[in-house]
Scaffold this motif. Structure first.
Motif, PDB file in Angstrom:
ATOM      1  N   SER A 439      -4.854  56.361  35.456  1.00 21.04           N
ATOM      2  CA  SER A 439      -3.401  57.030  35.942  1.00 21.04           C
ATOM      3  C   SER A 439      -2.875  58.384  36.474  1.00 21.04           C
ATOM      4  CB  SER A 439      -2.710  57.138  34.255  1.00 21.04           C
ATOM      5  OG  SER A 439      -1.504  57.632  33.850  1.00 21.04           O
ATOM      6  N   GLU A 440      -3.806  59.044  35.575  1.00 21.44           N
ATOM      7  CA  GLU A 440      -3.823  60.607  35.970  1.00 21.44           C
ATOM      8  C   GLU A 440      -4.432  61.017  37.341  1.00 21.44           C
ATOM      9  OE1 GLU A 440      -2.351  62.880  34.802  1.00 21.44           O
ATOM     10  OE2 GLU A 440      -2.282  62.015  31.998  1.00 21.44           O
ATOM     11  N   LEU A 441      -5.289  60.163  37.851  1.00 20.95           N
ATOM     12  CA  LEU A 441      -5.390  60.300  39.337  1.00 20.95           C
ATOM     13  C   LEU A 441      -4.550  59.840  40.116  1.00 20.95           C
ATOM     14  CD1 LEU A 441      -7.823  60.395  41.987  1.00 20.95           C
ATOM     15  CD2 LEU A 441      -7.948  57.976  41.396  1.00 20.95           C
ATOM     16  N   PHE A 442      -4.129  58.940  40.433  1.00 24.96           N
ATOM     17  CA  PHE A 442      -2.351  58.583  41.069  1.00 24.96           C
ATOM     18  C   PHE A 442      -1.652  59.636  40.576  1.00 24.96           C
ATOM     19  CE2 PHE A 442      -3.990  53.362  39.637  1.00 24.96           C
ATOM     20  CZ  PHE A 442      -5.105  54.014  40.974  1.00 24.96           C
ATOM     21  N   THR A 447       1.313  63.711  43.689  1.00 27.76           N
ATOM     22  CA  THR A 447       2.689  65.411  43.174  1.00 27.76           C
ATOM     23  C   THR A 447       1.644  66.237  44.004  1.00 27.76           C
ATOM     24  OG1 THR A 447       1.755  65.350  40.942  1.00 27.76           O
ATOM     25  CG2 THR A 447       2.014  67.169  41.940  1.00 27.76           C
ATOM     26  N   PHE A 448      -0.050  66.131  45.063  1.00 27.11           N
ATOM     27  CA  PHE A 448       0.620  67.242  46.287  1.00 27.11           C
ATOM     28  C   PHE A 448       1.022  66.286  47.055  1.00 27.11           C
ATOM     29  CE2 PHE A 448      -4.408  68.025  44.352  1.00 27.11           C
ATOM     30  CZ  PHE A 448      -4.063  69.199  44.876  1.00 27.11           C
ATOM     31  N   CYS A 449       2.183  64.870  47.598  1.00 28.80           N
ATOM     32  CA  CYS A 449       2.841  64.436  48.401  1.00 28.80           C
ATOM     33  C   CYS A 449       3.960  65.136  48.252  1.00 28.80           C
ATOM     34  CB  CYS A 449       2.786  62.834  48.306  1.00 28.80           C
ATOM     35  SG  CYS A 449       1.610  61.751  48.359  1.00 28.80           S
ATOM     36  N   PHE A 450       4.231  65.284  46.850  1.00 28.20           N
ATOM     37  CA  PHE A 450       5.565  66.139  46.737  1.00 28.20           C
ATOM     38  C   PHE A 450       5.059  67.737  47.455  1.00 28.20           C
ATOM     39  CE2 PHE A 450       7.033  62.759  44.000  1.00 28.20           C
ATOM     40  CZ  PHE A 450       7.617  62.395  44.876  1.00 28.20           C
ATOM     41  N   LEU A 451       4.702  68.404  46.562  1.00 31.99           N
ATOM     42  CA  LEU A 451       4.441  69.920  47.015  1.00 31.99           C
ATOM     43  C   LEU A 451       4.022  69.328  48.719  1.00 31.99           C
ATOM     44  CD1 LEU A 451       1.774  70.712  44.618  1.00 31.99           C
ATOM     45  CD2 LEU A 451       3.698  71.007  44.587  1.00 31.99           C
TER      46      LEU A 451
END
Length: 461
Positions: A439-442, A447-451
């Motif tokens: 779950s945290e991996l996904f 998050t990196f996509c949004f950043l």
């Protein structure tokens, strides 16, 4: 420039940034550790059922207290931006307005929960054996809900007021009150009576919350040397809605996180009984330490982003972002290795000699800790967008992370383990622990996509 604002417009080195946010990290961490002390005392002087009870009830209070976290993080982001724009009078008016509204909500919440606690516990499947312990703990803490909210609120605003050291001081005082109360009421007065032990823990927690909620209220109520002071509220409904929108991600993170804890507790209760709930409680305490440090860092650094964003200082934003990401990576890696190495002593602290409970806890903790490699980035990313007053993206990260990914993996991963590694409860049991890792991996990938998408808009990279 105001001397009190000078520090947040400087170019931070890695060391200076860490030093600046350290008091806020320690304040949030100590608040988390003090709740763990409750668990240690109750587990050793009240027994497994009493320990399981406070872990069953705890998420309910965290859901309600999350309102204070929403007002604190969302409100401080808005107030920090207003301070960066140079409008101190409006900043103080909004700070006061948000606080008075929060107090009103807290009082209403206490009244409602007082009459609905037992039906709520029944709906959650609390057993007849555990029910007296849950109620004994709850009815003492319910009147302190407003204080719980205020403690969260002031943790955020003390950082925005450029007084993170005071936040640490207030937390230390609250914690000492809690620990001393536990030592006396649980360790001595209870004399091995589980009900008295759990009541003593609740009284100690309420006393600590009184310090954490009322002392900062007094500080801001009088003339002080910070950037903020309570006074005439600026009753701005749109600003209130904006603050709630900003903090909605933190609100939903706490609510959905507490909801997920309830799901895990119910699942382990079904699979292996009270031992499962107690084991997950221990793992949850360790997780709360990581979450507290990560959240404390975000609370400490967020006002810096908000202020410099309001001031239009792009160079500082880029510097802060690079240094923050570096700290998050280092912290995540070090914590994972450290907790893996300390799994046995951590489990033994809560097992009170129960070998079965200790083994279950060690097995779960050794798997669950792997998720720490990925937890830091989503926490930072969500807090960063809150600091930029972009509550929508912050909320998307939080909601998808905690509800979508968590619920999906907790259903899918155990089933996969059940069929791939052996059609038995043991395989499914390990699958439950591994679900949070995936779950945290996904969530990190998301998050990196949004950043990456918003780096040009907010000029932080």
């Amino acid at each position: 420039m105001d001397e009190k604002a000078d520090i947040i417009t400087q170019q931070f080195t890695l060391g200076k940034l860490f030093k600046y946010v350290l008091p806020t990290i320690l304040a949030v961490l100590l608040a988390s550790i003090y709740s763990i002390v409750d668990g240690i005392f109750v587990s050793n002087f009240g027994g497994t059922t009493a320990f399981a009870a406070i872990n069953q009830v705890g998420p309910i209070f965290m859901i309600i207290a999350a309102i204070g976290f929403m007002f604190g993080t969302g409100g401080s982001a808005l107030v920090g931006k207003v301070l960066g724009e140079g409008n101190t009078q409006r900043a103080n008016g909004l700070f006061s307005f948000f606080l008075y509204v929060l107090i009103g909500i807290g009082v209403i919440a206490s009244i409602i929960l007082f009459f609905t606690m037992k039906p709520l516990l029944n709906a959650l499947g609390v057993t007849e054996t555990m029910m007296p312990y849950c109620l004994a703990y709850s009815y003492i803490l319910i009147p302190a809900i407003t204080l719980f909210m205020l403690q969260f609120y002031f943790q955020s605003f003390l950082a925005t007021a450029k007084k993170p050291g005071l936040g640490l001081l207030f937390t230390v005082l609250a914690g000492i009150t809690n620990v001393v109360g536990d030592a006396i009421l649980v360790g001595v007065v209870a004399k091995g009576d589980p009900i008295k032990a759990i009541q003593g823990a609740a009284i100690s927690t309420a006393a600590g919350l009184f310090i954490g909620g009322i002392v900062p209220l007094i500080y801001f109520g009088f003339k002080n040397k910070s950037l903020l002071r309570l006074g005439k509220p600026e009753m701005d409904g749109k600003a209130l809605a904006k603050a709630c929108g900003n903090g909605s991600s933190e609100f939903f993170t706490n609510i959905s996180g507490s909801f997920i804890n309830i799901v895990y507790n119910s699942l382990f209760l079904y699979m292996i009984g009270d031992l499962g709930v107690a084991a997950y409680g221990t793992v949850g305490y360790v997780n709360s330490i990581f979450a507290a440090i990560a959240s404390g860092f975000v609370l400490g650094v967020a006002p810096l982003f908000s202020y410099n964003y309001g001031a239009g200082n792009e160079a500082n934003l880029k510097n802060l972002y690079t240094k923050s990401i570096t700290i998050v990576f280092i912290f995540s890696a070090v914590t994972t290795v450290l907790i893996e190495a300390l799994a046995h002593p951590l489990a033994s602290a809560f097992s009170h000699g129960d070998e079965a409970l200790m083994q279950i806890t060690i097995d779960g903790l050794s798997i669950f800790t792997l998720s720490f490699l990925f937890k830091g980035i989503p926490t930072f990313g969500s807090g960063l967008f809150t600091a930029f007053n972009n509550g929508r993206i912050s909320a998307i990260i939080s909601i998808v992370r905690t509800l979508v990914f968590n619920l999906a993996t907790i259903i899918i991963v155990p089933i996969i383990f059940f069929y791939v590694f052996g059609s038995n409860y043991e395989a499914a049991f390990y699958g439950v622990w591994y679900s949070i890792v995936f779950s945290e991996l996904f969530a990190t990938i998301m998050t990196f996509c949004f950043l990456g998408k918003y780096k040009n808009k907010y000029k932080y990279a």
